[in-house]
Design a protein around this motif. Structure first.
Motif, PDB file in Angstrom:
ATOM      1  N   LYS A  15     -44.995  83.854  24.904  1.00 19.02           N
ATOM      2  CA  LYS A  15     -45.534  84.048  23.559  1.00 19.02           C
ATOM      3  C   LYS A  15     -45.256  85.411  22.948  1.00 19.02           C
ATOM      4  O   LYS A  15     -45.816  85.748  21.913  1.00 19.02           O
ATOM      5  CB  LYS A  15     -47.050  83.786  23.544  1.00 19.02           C
ATOM      6  N   ARG A  19     -48.862  87.190  23.255  1.00 20.34           N
ATOM      7  CA  ARG A  19     -49.205  86.835  24.613  1.00 20.34           C
ATOM      8  C   ARG A  19     -50.613  87.283  25.012  1.00 20.34           C
ATOM      9  O   ARG A  19     -51.375  86.527  25.597  1.00 20.34           O
ATOM     10  CB  ARG A  19     -48.180  87.471  25.540  1.00 20.34           C
ATOM     11  N   SER A  47     -49.344  89.629  34.944  1.00 21.14           N
ATOM     12  CA  SER A  47     -49.292  88.202  34.590  1.00 21.14           C
ATOM     13  C   SER A  47     -49.781  87.244  35.671  1.00 21.14           C
ATOM     14  O   SER A  47     -49.448  86.061  35.664  1.00 21.14           O
ATOM     15  CB  SER A  47     -47.901  87.792  34.086  1.00 21.14           C
TER      16      SER A  47
END
Ligand code: ATP
Ligand code: MG
Length: 390
Positions: A15, A19, A47
């Motif tokens: 994204k 994100r 992440s």
């Protein structure tokens, strides 16, 4: 030994600048769900989201099941938390994986080192852990091509993690990142699947159900509540609006041509749902229609239905066969409830020969013989709201 669940995000990794906001919603969703089971720390780094219960001796199977139903997650795995030194990593690997390693014949070790200050490189970590486990479990062979188990060691900023295979998550994007939509829910097989499919794309749901007592029973309504509870395990909590539909159906039956009965009824459904959608700040309607499944789902009939409302109508099952829909309904555990034999308002007053190619002009003319606005106002005024939570 402290255990945790490591979560890898799915599509939201793509994204770009958005994100962070997707991740924030996902973390909020995870917290809200797992905290219903036991208080957990949920933190994200590089992440990967780690979900760690504060208490010991909690039921990890239950937490895992809950996580398996949260959209936005690509994979998840239970892992053991080790200190960031080889001694701790080796002893944790041995203890944590012993049961699994005793049951298999071959393995390999893969390592990831996001903390570049850790003194060993990834291949060195793998070699050391692999050698150690092969010694400790002498029946095991190392097979780098087709191992029974891949042992993964992840050395991160704040700890090292040891884990076996990751499981596939629910996929999709986090609920709440896609806006709000109204799902028209019957007691059938299709509409719960449609709800699930669109929640998977990030939509928060509000459910609208049309009930026609005494032609439909309270048990039919209870069935819909139970279906939505199943859906809410994935979509999160929602409200269900039950719309009294008897008067409208009787008016149609008494005043409109029989072959147009269903199509006019469906136009009312769309119009009422649109009213509720706008009140609830929803940007679309969702139905479980599938092209050609029944007379009201031909291209012409859908055209006549759609014309009644201005909001976009999402029909995620439009190109799916019944078998494909059933497969999902079994997966999300709604199938057995859906096949319970209760009447839906769509099955009362069904015409013997419904028009499969209705002409919009005649449909609109027939509908407009009724006091449409008045009927809609009255139905909307008398909705009943039920809170649905998992
Ligand atoms: P389902 O298995 O979802 O009941 P179906 O194949 O029986 O679908 P229809 O009865 O024609 O199809 O309904 C098509 C769609 O219209 C449903 O998927 C649902 O979205 C909506 N719908 C039907 N009945 C109702 C109802 N009583 N209340 C709300 N929406 C309904
Ligand atoms: Mg139905």
């Amino acid at each position: 030994m402290k255990e945790t669940i490591l979560i890898k995000v799915g599509e939201i990794a793509l994204k770009g600048l958005n994100r962070r906001s997707f991740e924030d919603v996902l973390i909020k969703n995870i917290k809200r769900r797992v905290n219903c089971i036991t208080p957990c720390e949920v933190k994200i780094a590089q992440s990967t989201i780690a979900v760690t219960p504060y208490k010991d001796n909690v039921d990890f199977d239950e937490i895992e099941e809950c996580i398996s139903k949260i959209f936005g997650i690509a994979t998840y795995s239970r892992a053991c938390i080790a200190e960031k030194n080889m001694e701790s990593i080796l002893s944790c690997a041995k203890e944590y994986l012993a049961e699994t390693l005793n049951e298999i014949n071959s393995f390999k070790v893969e390592s990831k080192r996001s903390d570049k200050k850790f003194p060993l490189t990834s291949p060195e970590i793998s070699r050391e852990v692999g050698g150690f486990l092969a010694e400790e479990f002498p029946h095991l062979i190392v097979d780098v091509h087709n191992p029974d188990l891949v042992v993964t060691v992840e050395v991160r900023d704040y700890a090292a993690f040891i884990r076996g295979a990751a499981k596939k998550g629910a996929g999709g994007i986090p609920v709440g990142t896609g806006g709000n939509a109204v799902i028209l829910i019957s007691g059938g097989i299709d509409s719960p699947v449609a709800a699930w499919t669109m929640a998977k794309r990030g939509l928060s749901l509000t459910a609208v159900h049309f009930a026609s007592p005494p032609y439909t029973s309270e048990r039919a309504e209870d069935k819909v509540v139970r279906l939505l509870k199943k859906v809410s395990e994935y979509s999160g909590r929602m409200q269900m609006y039950t719309v009294p539909f008897t008067k409208i159906q009787e008016q149609i039956k008494d005043n409109c041509p029989e072959e147009l009965f269903t199509i006019i009824m469906r136009r009312f459904m769309m119009q009422i749902s649109e009213r509720i959608a706008r009140e609830k700040n929803c940007g679309a309607l969702i139905t479980g229609e599938s092209l050609g499944q029944v007379a009201s789902q031909t291209i012409g009939a859908i055209g006549c239905t759609d014309e009644a409302c201005r909001l976009p109508v999402f029909r995620p099952l439009i190109g799916m066969d019944k078998e494909e829909i059933i497969e999902i309904s079994r997966k999300i555990d709604t199938f057995d409830i859906s096949i319970e034999p209760f009447e839906d308002c769509c099955t009362v007053f069904t015409p013997k020969h419904p028009r499969t190619k209705p002409v919009l002009k005649y449909v609109v003319e027939a509908q407009n013989k009724l006091p449409v606005d008045e009927l809609i106002d009255e139905a909307v005024k008398n909705v009943k709201v039920t809170e649905i939570s998992f």
